[in-house]
Design a protein around this motif. Structure first.
Motif, PDB file in Angstrom:
ATOM      1  N   ALA A 341     -58.777  -1.826 124.289  1.00 18.19           N
ATOM      2  CA  ALA A 341     -58.605  -0.755 125.269  1.00 18.19           C
ATOM      3  C   ALA A 341     -58.669  -1.292 126.694  1.00 18.19           C
ATOM      4  O   ALA A 341     -59.552  -2.100 127.022  1.00 18.19           O
ATOM      5  N   GLU A 343     -59.666   0.241 129.392  1.00 12.31           N
ATOM      6  CA  GLU A 343     -60.880   0.639 130.090  1.00 12.31           C
ATOM      7  C   GLU A 343     -62.058  -0.254 129.740  1.00 12.31           C
ATOM      8  O   GLU A 343     -62.955  -0.454 130.566  1.00 12.31           O
ATOM      9  N   VAL A 344     -62.072  -0.809 128.541  1.00 16.96           N
ATOM     10  CA  VAL A 344     -63.130  -1.760 128.179  1.00 16.96           C
ATOM     11  C   VAL A 344     -62.888  -3.091 128.888  1.00 16.96           C
ATOM     12  O   VAL A 344     -63.817  -3.716 129.401  1.00 16.96           O
ATOM     13  N   ASP A 354     -62.304  -1.306 121.506  1.00 14.78           N
ATOM     14  CA  ASP A 354     -62.706   0.092 121.578  1.00 14.78           C
ATOM     15  C   ASP A 354     -63.370   0.445 120.252  1.00 14.78           C
ATOM     16  O   ASP A 354     -62.698   0.713 119.252  1.00 14.78           O
ATOM     17  N   SER A 356     -64.973   3.008 119.199  1.00 15.43           N
ATOM     18  CA  SER A 356     -64.813   4.361 118.685  1.00 15.43           C
ATOM     19  C   SER A 356     -63.494   4.556 117.950  1.00 15.43           C
ATOM     20  O   SER A 356     -63.364   5.471 117.131  1.00 15.43           O
ATOM     21  N   SER A 357     -62.509   3.705 118.219  1.00 13.70           N
ATOM     22  CA  SER A 357     -61.196   3.824 117.570  1.00 13.70           C
ATOM     23  C   SER A 357     -60.974   2.771 116.496  1.00 13.70           C
ATOM     24  O   SER A 357     -59.952   2.816 115.798  1.00 13.70           O
ATOM     25  N   GLU A 420     -72.717  -3.853 125.099  1.00 15.35           N
ATOM     26  CA  GLU A 420     -71.509  -4.498 125.611  1.00 15.35           C
ATOM     27  C   GLU A 420     -71.775  -5.922 126.067  1.00 15.35           C
ATOM     28  O   GLU A 420     -70.965  -6.820 125.813  1.00 15.35           O
TER      29      GLU A 420
END
Length: 472
Positions: A341, A343-344, A354, A356-357, A420
């Motif tokens: 992702a 944003e990561v 990501d 969560s996905s 993270e």
């Protein structure tokens, strides 16, 4: 057509040359007045200047044959070419001679060495595997990457794609997996096939994987963006043909990494357009699903054979759209996905997974007692659940301010930062064991109150939780 062998030879031994070229369409050559030519048959295309190209029969209709020319049709004039058919499908030699070699997408040497030879020659399209003979995927493959090993464990015989967007570090991740991946108990080999990459990216891949290639554990097949599009269609099939022999005949565990399958799908679309087929979604042919399945389903374990073939395809999603036909159809065929992702990546995390996905639907077959560690499955479940809760806490912090949150929500914010930095983020050459990955997850979970670790049995908490963990 003309016969180039003397009269008196049996018909099967004559080298029949066809010169009636009806059309040249992109990489395709349409030939007329043919006889006894079959689908998938290989051909030799001889130009009047003495140069030779190669082709594969794509379609046969009465006496018309559509031939895909592997080197492309540039420079071919209809009246200056002769075509001979071999009577056999396009095939390559197989064996351990491929190990340590760097070749083109169709198996031609790029490393200055001699052509690869083998005792057996096998068609690259493969043979369908009887589902009755399949064994379920089992046992882990360690990639050395915590985001995969800890949360979406790769299993021997699995197909686990990496979904990314252009500009992210998916190629670095793919080469890191190729450089570090291991399994226990038998020989482990890697076949890395690059499709449609720039020359700069290809140089990076070769440099990164040089050590593993030198050790005789790697086969590298390279198709550059300016190489013929037909070679891009052949490349994954050549890679899987090599892998199947190493796995099912030599008894090795083989990991096949394919980057980028979106480039492959674009090549399929280009050939479909040249054949003037009716397009389906986004201009791709209606048979794209079955075409991708013919590649992805060539992995697995076979009853009575020691080896296995595991596939990690890498796909770049145009515009980051996971509903695009290539990732969408891939998701139907494969057993999970690792999603990268933007944003990561913006937070400076490598690899930018990501969580969560991402998921591995076969993780339970490869993790846990006797495979990785007894606490692996509950700890992974708790880590993901806690990350989901931390996202809700972060949303509240944006609305109300972090100081307005309760003590537990603030602990979840600290947990996300710790997870993270300690678990997801690692160097591009950092190789972590399963034990180190799980210890790092425990370290992140240690900032949460013990009452929040509701998915982990008490005995495992007492055995593995860091002593300086958060207050209960």
């Amino acid at each position: 057509m003309t016969t180039t062998e003397p009269e008196g030879l049996p018909a099967s031994a004559r080298r029949v040359e066809y010169r009636d070229v009806h059309a040249l369409r992109g990489p395709l050559l349409v030939l007329g007045e043919t006889a006894d030519v079959g689908w998938d048959e290989s051909a030799v295309v001889e130009l009047d200047d003495g140069s030779v190209r190669h082709g594969v029969v794509l379609e046969v209709e009465r006496d018309l044959v559509t031939l895909q020319v592997l080197e492309g049709t540039a420079g071919i004039e209809p009246g200056s070419v002769g075509v001979r058919f071999t009577g056999d499908p396009f095939a390559i030699p197989v064996g351990r001679g491929w190990l340590g070699r760097v070749c083109s997408g169709r198996g031609e040497p790029l490393d200055g060495g001699p052509p690869v030879v083998g005792e057996t020659t096998v068609p690259v399209n493969g043979v369908p595997l009887n589902p009755v003979h399949r064994e379920p995927p089992a046992d882990p493959i360690r990639t050395g990457i915590s985001a995969i090993d800890g949360l979406t464990t790769l299993v021997r015989g699995q197909k686990l794609p990496i979904f990314s967007v252009p500009g992210l570090s998916h190629l670095a991740l793919a080469t890191q997996i190729a450089a570090q991946a291991r399994s226990e108990g038998r020989g482990f080999r890697v076949v890395f096939v690059a499709m449609g990459l720039t020359h700069a990216d290809i140089d990076t891949v070769r440099d990164r994987l040089e050590e593993r290639a030198a050790s005789g554990e790697l086969v590298l097949l390279l198709n550059a963006a300016d190489d013929p599009v037909i070679e891009r269609i052949l490349a994954p099939r050549v890679a899987l043909t090599i892998a199947e022999h190493l796995a099912y005949e030599e008894g090795d565990d083989v990991l096949v990494i394919m980057s980028d399958m979106t480039s492959y799908a674009e090549a399929v679309r280009e050939v479909s357009a040249a054949r003037r087929e009716i397009p389906a979604r986004r201009g791709y042919p209606g048979y794209l699903y079955s075409d991708l399945a013919s590649i992805y389903e060539r992995c697995g374990r076979v009853r009575g054979r020691d080896g296995s073939v595991t596939i990690v395809p890498v796909l770049t999603m145009p515009g980051g759209d996971i509903t695009h036909p290539v990732p969408d159809l891939t998701g139907y065929i494969t057993e999970g996905q690792v999603v990268l992702a933007p944003e990561v990546a913006a937070r400076g995390v490598y690899p930018p997974v990501d969580t969560s996905s991402s998921l591995s639907r076969l993780m339970r077959a490869g993790a846990g007692p006797g495979r990785t560690r007894e606490d692996h499955l509950p700890v992974a479940a708790q880590a993901l659940a806690s990350l989901s809760r931390s996202l809700r806490a972060a949303e509240l912090a944006e609305l109300m301010g972090a100081d307005a949150l309760g003590e537990t929500d603030q602990a979840y914010l600290r947990y996300r930062d710790r997870f993270e930095s300690a678990v997801l983020n690692q160097r591009e050459n950092e190789d972590r064991s399963f034990g180190e990955t799980l210890d790092r997850i425990w370290d992140a979970l240690g900032v949460l109150p013990e009452r929040e670790l509701s998915m982990i049995p008490t005995a495992l908490i007492e055995r593995h939780r860091p002593s300086e963990g958060g207050a209960s």
